[in-house]
Structure formats: C-alpha cells, structure tokens
Design an enzyme around this catalytic site. Structure first.
Site, PDB file in Angstrom:
ATOM      1  CE  LYS A  43      67.523  43.552  75.558  1.00 15.64           C
ATOM      2  NZ  LYS A  43      66.922  44.892  75.679  1.00 15.64           N
ATOM      3  NE  ARG A 113      66.539  46.511  80.318  1.00 14.48           N
ATOM      4  CZ  ARG A 113      67.375  47.516  80.089  1.00 14.48           C
ATOM      5  NH1 ARG A 113      67.648  47.862  78.858  1.00 14.48           N
ATOM      6  NH2 ARG A 113      67.934  48.169  81.080  1.00 14.48           N
ATOM      7  N   GLY A 122      67.256  49.992  69.847  1.00 15.86           N
ATOM      8  CA  GLY A 122      66.502  51.227  70.003  1.00 15.86           C
ATOM      9  C   GLY A 122      65.175  51.290  69.275  1.00 15.86           C
ATOM     10  CG  MET A 124      60.634  46.886  69.101  1.00 13.29           C
ATOM     11  SD  MET A 124      60.364  45.109  69.138  1.00 13.29           S
ATOM     12  CE  MET A 124      62.021  44.498  69.303  1.00 13.29           C
ATOM     13  NE  ARG A 367      72.702  44.733  71.383  1.00 20.50           N
ATOM     14  CZ  ARG A 367      71.752  45.644  71.460  1.00 20.50           C
ATOM     15  NH1 ARG A 367      70.477  45.276  71.457  1.00 20.50           N
ATOM     16  NH2 ARG A 367      72.032  46.919  71.534  1.00 20.50           N
ATOM     17  CG  HIS A 483      69.066  55.713  68.262  1.00 15.05           C
ATOM     18  ND1 HIS A 483      68.874  56.495  67.143  1.00 15.05           N
ATOM     19  CD2 HIS A 483      68.243  54.658  68.140  1.00 15.05           C
ATOM     20  CE1 HIS A 483      67.965  55.927  66.369  1.00 15.05           C
ATOM     21  NE2 HIS A 483      67.563  54.818  66.954  1.00 15.05           N
ATOM     22  NE  ARG A 589      70.724  46.324  31.592  1.00 14.39           N
ATOM     23  CZ  ARG A 589      71.310  46.148  32.787  1.00 14.39           C
ATOM     24  NH1 ARG A 589      72.521  46.644  32.989  1.00 14.39           N
ATOM     25  NH2 ARG A 589      70.695  45.497  33.748  1.00 14.39           N
ATOM     26  NE  ARG A 645      69.519  43.540  26.782  1.00 11.27           N
ATOM     27  CZ  ARG A 645      68.911  44.109  27.822  1.00 11.27           C
ATOM     28  NH1 ARG A 645      68.277  43.353  28.710  1.00 11.27           N
ATOM     29  NH2 ARG A 645      68.956  45.408  28.016  1.00 11.27           N
ATOM     30  CD  GLU A 773      64.131  39.450  28.264  1.00 11.13           C
ATOM     31  OE1 GLU A 773      64.234  40.410  29.050  1.00 11.13           O
ATOM     32  OE2 GLU A 773      64.726  39.385  27.178  1.00 11.13           O
ATOM     33  CB  SER A 792      71.405  35.051  30.378  1.00 13.39           C
ATOM     34  OG  SER A 792      71.610  35.918  31.477  1.00 13.39           O
ATOM     35  CG  ASP A 797      61.748  42.774  30.895  1.00 12.43           C
ATOM     36  OD1 ASP A 797      61.224  43.697  31.546  1.00 12.43           O
ATOM     37  OD2 ASP A 797      62.279  42.947  29.787  1.00 12.43           O
ATOM     38  CB  CYS A 859      72.140  39.063  33.177  1.00 12.52           C
ATOM     39  SG  CYS A 859      70.810  38.921  31.971  1.00 12.52           S
ATOM     40  CE1 TYR A 879      75.951  34.681  33.427  1.00 12.47           C
ATOM     41  CE2 TYR A 879      76.340  32.488  32.528  1.00 12.47           C
ATOM     42  CZ  TYR A 879      75.826  33.772  32.386  1.00 12.47           C
ATOM     43  OH  TYR A 879      75.197  34.149  31.233  1.00 12.47           O
TER      44      TYR A 879
END
Length: 906
Positions: A43, A113, A122, A124, A367, A483, A589, A645, A773, A792, A797, A859, A879
């Site tokens: 602001k 403000r 809204g 604060m 803004r 609001h 899975r 897996r 993992e 991967s 885990d 993954c 990836y």
C-alpha cells in the site's frame, strides 16, 4: 489491548535501527516508489508511486515494515525513537493540507492503515477519522459547514477505535446504533440527525468506559500512538496468521503502517466512496467493474454493512439502481482516466479504492487485484495480445496453485434444481454442503469429515478459519467487493454474496426464504458463477477447460524443462491425468489394486499361508488380475512411460482388524478361526512404517514380487501382440536401504522378465530402478545406482525418516511449529529444502557420478507443490510425478521454475 493477540516475533535476531523509517508522500514530493514494497509494504509503495504519476492522493507518510520487527522486539511497544520522526512527518502533512492535527478550529484528521508487502485484504486493522474529540468535532462541524457529517465521523471513530485499539466487542455499539434506529423508525444510518448522533457519541463513550474500564482517549496523539501499535499488533492476530499460512506469507515480513490525511465520502449526496477493478475479477472480461456508496466511508463498502451500487451505467441497468456514472459523471470520468493510466503503468489488473469528497476525486489505494483462476488466465492471454506483457511475464504472474479452482466439478445444467434465491456471483464454482452459521462450527464440522457451507449475514476477518474450512461461502449482505467476495476469490472458494432476500437468524440457527426455513445441518448448493442458491444437493459435472487454459498450458510446455507425470493406479485416474497433459505414470502404487473386493481375500490367503507352495497358489489367483491392471494402464498411456512400484506396505494392512471380521474371513476362505487370529496377531508391528515392508517383504517372500513382475511382463506382451504402443515398463523396487538389496531383487526381476519373454517369444525393453526414500539410500546413492536404471525420490517417506515425523500423527503439533517459526512450512506439503532437500541433491549428485545418464524423478506428494517443483528443477531432476488433478499445476510450476532460474542466472 486486544486480548486475542499472540506476540509472535517476526525475527529473533536484534534488528539494527534503520537510518530512515518514515517516508512522506504527497503530490510532487514522494520519498518512495513502487519498487520499495519490502520496506513500505504494498500500500505504501503504491501510494508513493501514484503521487509520482500525478494522481490525486491525500498526503501522508508510511512507517516502514522494519519498525514492525522493532515493535515485537520491544515486547509489543512502539520504540520511543520512532515518535519524533512521526511528529516531523505529521508537520509536513499539516503544511501540505493547511490543517493542524488536534486543532480545535480546523482539525486535520487521519486514517491509520496496515500495508504488508503481500496483499492481505481485511486481515489487519484500520482506524479512520483519527483526531476527533469533543472539541475538534465542533471545529470539524464549523470548518466543513456540515455538523451532521462531523458527528457521524465521530461516532464512527469511537466504534472503530474502541474495537481495534481498546479490544472492546464492537457489536455492543452496533446494537446500540440499531436500537436507536428502531426507536426512531429509521431504516438507514443516514437518517440519524445531529442530535441523534450526539446522543450516540455520549452513549458510546459511556459503554466504552463501562466495558473496558478506561475513558475514551481525548488526546489525538494518544489516539495515534494507540492506533499505530494496534496495526502492528494486528500482524499477529489469529486471522492474519491463518491467512499468512494459507498464502505462504512469511511472518518475518511484518507490516508497514500508513498514516494519511482523511478525505470524506460521507459529506452528503455529492460525496461517495468505492472500490473498483480495472477488469472483471471473476471472469477476466475487459470491463471497468466496481461498486460505490453515496454519503459513506470506505469501510461501509468492503465490510458489507450496506449493499453498494454498481459503478457503470451498464452494470446498474440490470439492478434498477443509479450508477456512479449517472450520479457523479465528472468524478466518474476522472476515475476512468485514472484506472486506465494505472493499468497501463502497472501492466496488470488493478484493485483501486477511491473517495469523492464534495465532487472531488481522491485515490486511496491501488494494488494488483485478486482474481479467480479463470479470470487470471483470460487476463494474461488478453494482455499478451494487447502487448502489455510478454508470454514469460504472463507465466510468472500466474499462481500455479490457483489452477486447482478450474479442475473440479461445476453444477450440471441438466440436473433438476429447486432455486431458493439469487445473490451476486462473487466467486465461481459449484459446491454443496451442510449449513453452518459460525466459523467455529465450520472448522469443527470439517474435522468430523463433513462438507459445509458457511452462511453469514456478512463475513468479517474473524471468519477466516471458517472460510478456509467451508466448501463455499454465502452472505446476505455485501457486494462483489465485500470481504467475503474478495477473500473467497483469493482462496478459490465458491461464494454467493449480497443475497438480501434471505433472512439469517443466528439465534434460532435458521435461514428463511420464499416460505422455506432451513436449519443448521440442512444441505444447500451454491453456484458461484451465477449467484444462485439451490435446495439440497445438485449433481455436478466434470470441468471443461477453455481456450485460455489450453493456450497458457502450451506456453508453459514450451518453456519448462521438467517432465510431468502422474501418480495413478486406476484406469480412471490414468485417463484423467492424461487428459490434463501427464507425460506418463511416475508412480503406480500396486497395493491399491490389492484392496478390491474381488481380490482382497486372495491377498489374505497369501499372507496367512504357512509355506511357499500355498503362497504361490494364492498369488496365482492374483496374477491375472494384476496383469489386467497393468495392461489397462499401458493401453491408456499409449506409449508413454509407466513406473510400477512393487508391493510396499506391511502385510498387516491387508488383514482384518476386528475379531468379527476375522471370523467372517475364516468362514469365507475355509480356515480355522484361531489359526487365522494367531497369524493376524503375529503380523502386528510396533512401528510398521519402519518394519517388514517394501523390498524387505521380497527378501523374505520373493514369490510376491516374482508374481508382480510376471504380471507386468505378460501385460507388456499383450500390448505388443495387439500392435499398440509400449514404452519400456519401469519396475520400481521400494524402500531400498542398501545396494545389496537392489542387486538381489534386480537379478530376481530380470530372471522373471526373461522367462516371460522366452515363453511368449517376444522381446521388449524394460527398466529396473528404485525409490530413494531412506536417508541411507541417498547417502549411498552411488553404490545403489550401479544396479539401477532410474531413481525416483519418495519424498513422503524420505521426509518422515529424515525428520523423524509421522505424517499421520504429526498434524496435531506441526501447526505450532509453523506458526512459531521453527519450521517455515509443513514439510509434508512443501519440501524441507535444507534437510530433506540436501539428501535429494546428494542422491542426484552421487547417482549421476556413477551413471551420468541416470533418469531421476520424484513421486511423493511434493511433486505437485509449486515451491517444491522449483527446488526439483534446480536439483536437476528429469521429471516430477503428482496426483492427476495437480498435473496442470505442475506443468505451470515447472515452466515458472525454468524462468525463475533463467532470470537468476542472467
């Protein structure tokens, strides 16, 4: 002092006193600019910038965000050395405006403000009309020649100050105001006379003293110091903390405080106040869009206390009310010129606040406007076409997480509906849920697994937790800039606002409309795209993504380096992900397949078998089912890679957990109950997460993985036999801690694949890799890579084992760790870059040292988190893999990561 505030210090290190911390702004004399958001907050920076552009802004000054840090270091007190600089800046404002703060004849009133560097609408606190007391109100009445306006401003100031600074419940004063209106048979606040307002002021001050034990402060400077402190305190109110956590805003940023000379929209019918957007924040249409109120102050519009009127003649035509364009045409035209100038300057859709005082326009704020995901995509595409921004800039200003709004169901237009009411379409989407009337109930019911709609007369910042918990938000008051509307759009929540025909009664916990009386717990459906509200649950349909989504995705795909796969183990999930642009399956899975009603008993037979022959007999029942599972996934992916897996969870997850279920199973599979019960008990582990699971199962019972590998190989042969496309199947062995485990199990898998190939007289490429993992796997990744075709990272885990946290149990206390600053974020939502991230980087480096071309992905759930994706891009992964509905989010996040890295290196 507000009692619900916890003093959470943004920084623990003692901050040095800055050389400059108060920045003045006025026409032709500004000490800040738009690039100083870190110091001035959004602001303050934009107020300074607007003055530099020659836009009419009431003069004022900003106390920098650095003082917020000092405020908390002083135990919630404003440092004494701040005050002289504030007094000096106030004198500059007095000189500019020709009024004096605290003067009884011609008083200068100010607003106080907040202003964080990230927009927190809204959340604060704000105080308006500061500087009024029993003497200055008379001076204001005289200098303005409008006693009613002066006393109206005074009663507003007492209401706001007593609530924000003194911690008094503001509803008590509001009730007193409403009681007077009822007694006098008034409908509107504007009908109160000068004498009414004087009586109210007197009553208000008596109630303040009665409820707080303190007299309302008469000294304007005392009022100012109290207000500045209150704004700094509001940085750490529960609602602000909740909002920060929701939008990943660091606690250390703090807020600035903006002190600005007041201009008044409540001086009569030639005065007004309003909020507007330079484009439609719900649809993205290029049309000036906003709301205003004649003879009102800014809080009246955003708080939803009065339902505002549309700004433009076109928008007002449908409502039958007068527009700003018609009511104050000169000021309206000036506003149009200014909004065009601001959008052109900032090159983004702006959210602006303005006040018209006696036909003179003043700008109070600009803004970057919050918008729905659909609007954000349209605005980005339109601005590319308008040559306002480049394609790269468009990607960088889009929030990947917001795309989630577009990927979920909307109401079925063919479904039968009973319309209850129609309000304003404040934030799109179609949702249903049980009615609740309080924020607390919304949170409580969600924790019980219920879907809820938060129904309020109007929302306030105190409702933020309930708004987060609810499926959708419904209000009877307030407009498109209230609001509820602004916060819902920022969150991507469906919202219907300003539905005045509905009567909400908090006391009886009912909502009444058109003869219907709905109670807490009854189900309603909201359509945030039309503003309609329906009785009961309305059927939904899958979303259809528009041309703007497709265009942005194409730009993102051209830009990103990371591939994006999906976590999927059913044909439906695989197809959904592929439709969303997934480039393969990064995690199937297989254990999820074992829970089907047609196969769970065979799995249990295998588990309780006493010898290898009985285990193989049970597994032979599962083989054709698993083969078909993999065939379906290969077919849908049509030549894209599929990583499967092998069985990961401990065996106890598949067995019955009660004696009754054990008895039923014993009967079904023809075995002795006591023998079965004994076997189930023997499978119990104190800490199964670290127990007999993953590759450890295959070391003990090799026939399990052998069956699964055979199913994969036979499914691949079926695909090839049908002439369909097949990418080399990727067989992933979980929970490897040592290179010897992978060496042994790789040999076992290869033997079975070759056996199938010989049987079927078919050849195909395949890959065998592992999940990294466990910390030991990351630390010895070079040795493990010798036996792996790919890695991967299973970051779920890896996070648990690195931090020693259970993701199933730690939710009870992780929130405290985040709010107190021990952890920046929940490490299960966004990767712990310092700890877990170091192991990821080490695993990548060591693995590729052994095999430079080693394919590496991730993954865990972090594969769909934008911030984590940026980290994975920098770490050099090939990836990420995520849930189907997060695939577009990951595509956009990967593109942004590439651009941010490029910017960093340029």
């Amino acid at each position: 002092m507000n009692q619900n505030v916890t003093l959470e210090k943004p920084n623990t290190t003692k901050a040095a006193i800055p050389q400059k911390f108060v920045y003045f702004f006025a026409a032709g004399d500004s000490e800040g600019n738009a690039g100083m958001k870190n110091i001035l907050g959004g602001k303050g920076a934009n107020l300074a910038e607007m003055t530099s552009l020659g836009i009419p802004v009431p003069p004022g000054f900003t106390i920098s965000t650095e003082i917020c840090t000092h405020f908390y270091e002083e135990g919630g007190k404003l440092p004494e050395w701040v005050r002289p600089k504030v007094i000096e800046a106030m004198q500059k404002v007095e000189a500019k405006i020709g009024k004096k703060f605290g003067d009884v004849n011609n008083p200068l009133l100010v607003s106080v403000r907040s202003g964080a560097r990230a927009s927190m609408p809204g959340m604060m606190d704000t105080i308006l009309n500061l500087g009024l007391n029993d003497q200055t109100v008379e001076g204001l009445a005289k200098s303005s020649n409008n006693p009613r306006f002066a006393w109206d401003s005074y009663r507003r100031f007492i209401q706001m100050y007593s609530d924000v600074v003194m911690g008094m419940n503001s509803s008590l004063l509001e009730v007193t105001l409403e009681d007077m209106k009822e007694e006098k048979h008034y409908k509107l606040d504007t009908e109160l006379t000068v004498d009414d307002l004087k009586a109210l002021v007197k009553k208000f001050k008596e109630l303040v003293h009665q409820m707080t034990g303190q007299s309302f402060p008469a000294d304007p400077w005392e009022q100012l110091w109290g207000s500045v402190s209150a704004v700094f305190r509001s940085w750490n109110t529960p609602r602000a903390i909740t909002y920060r956590e929701l939008h990943s805003i660091p606690a250390a940023w703090g807020t600035a405080v903006n002190i600005q000379s007041m201009v008044f929209g409540n001086m009569g019918d030639d005065s007004a106040t309003g909020v507007a957007f330079t484009r439609n924040p719900s649809t993205g249409d290029k049309a000036f869009y906003g709301e205003f109120l004649i003879n009102a102050q800014g809080e009246d519009v955003v708080a939803g206390i009065r339902t505002p009127q549309p700004i433009t003649k076109i928008a007002a035509a449908a409502t039958g009310v007068q527009s700003l364009e018609e009511a104050l045409p000169k000021a309206y035209q000036q506003l149009v010129d200014i909004y065009k100038k601001l959008e052109g300057h900032y090159r983004d859709m702006q959210d602006i606040e303005f006040t018209i005082e006696r036909s003179t326009l003043w700008m109070l704020q600009t803004r970057n406007g919050k918008r729905t995901a659909a609007a954000a995509l349209k605005i980005a595409c339109d601005m590319i076409d308008e040559k306002l921004i480049t394609e790269e800039e468009a990607l960088l200003r889009l929030d990947p997480s917001s795309l989630d709004q577009l990927l979920h169901p909307t109401l079925d237009p063919k479904a039968q509906k009973t319309q209850l009411a129609k309000g304003l379409p404040a934030s799109p989407g179609g949702v249903n849920g049980q009615i609740v009337f309080t924020s607390e109930e919304a949170v409580e019911w969600k924790e019980q697994g219920k879907k809820v709609i938060l129904v309020r007369v109007e929302t306030s910042p105190e409702d933020i937790a309930g708004m987060v918990a609810a499926q959708g938000i419904f209000t009877t008051r307030g407009g498109m800039t209230s609001h509820a509307a602004v916060v819902a759009r920022g969150m991507g929540k469906c919202c219907v606002a300003g539905c005045g025909e509905v009567e909400v009664d908090y006391r009886t916990e009912t909502m009444k409309v058109k003869g219907y009386v709905l109670k807490k717990g009854d189900v309603i459906t909201l359509d945030g795209s039309t503003g309609e509200v329906f009785l009961g649950e309305v059927k939904t349909i899958e979303p259809k993504l528009d041309q703007y989504f497709e265009r942005i995705m194409k730009i993102a795909d051209r830009t990103r380096k990371l591939k994006v796969r999906t976590n999927a183990d059913t044909p439906k999930d695989a197809q959904t992900a592929k439709n969303f642009g997934a480039e393969g399956i990064g995690l199937c899975r297989t254990e999820h397949m074992f829970f089907g009603a047609d196969r769970i008993d065979a799995v249990r037979e295998m588990i309780i078998a006493d010898n290898k022959m009985d285990r193989e007999k049970a597994l032979s029942k599962l083989l054709p089912m698993q083969r078909d599972d993999f065939y379906q996934l290969f077919k849908i992916m049509d030549g894209l890679p599929v990583t499967i897996r092998l069985l990961d969870p401990p065996l106890h997850e598949f067995v019955p957990h009660s004696d009754e279920e054990t008895k039923e199973l014993a009967k079904r599979i023809g075995t002795d109950y006591e023998r079965l019960r004994s076997k189930v008990k023997a499978l119990h582990e104190f800490n199964p997460m670290l127990g007999h699971r993953g590759c450890r199962l295959a070391i003990t019972y090799p026939e399990i993985y052998i069956m699964q590998v055979r199913a994969i190989a036979e499914a691949a042969c079926m695909i090839l036999k049908e002439g369909l496309k097949l990418s080399a199947p990727e067989i992933m062995i979980p929970l490897v801690a040592t290179d010897k485990e992978l060496d042994m199990l790789r040999h076992q898998a290869e033997t079975e694949v070759k056996k199938v190939q010989n049987e079927k007289n078919m050849k195909f490429d395949y890959a065998i890799g592992t999940m990294i993992e466990l910390p030991r796997a990351a630390l010895t990744a070079d040795a493990i890579a010798e036996h792996a075709d790919f890695f991967s990272f299973g970051t779920n885990d890896l996070t648990q084992t690195t931090l020693g946290l259970s993701r199933d149990d730690s939710g009870r206390f992780l929130g405290s760790y985040v709010s107190s600053g021990i952890l920046a974020k929940d490490p299960f939502q966004s990767i712990d870059q310092v700890g877990v991230g170091s192991l990821v980087k080490m695993g990548v480096e060591l693995g590729r040292r052994m095999k430079p071309s080693l394919k590496i992905g991730v993954c865990g759930e972090h594969g769909g988190d934008p911030e984590s994706i940026e980290f994975f891009h920098k770490a050099g992964l090939d990836y990420v893999s995520c849930s189907p509905f997060r695939v577009p989010i990951a595509r956009l996040a990967a593109a942004r990561a590439a651009l941010l890295t490029k910017t960093l290196h340029s």
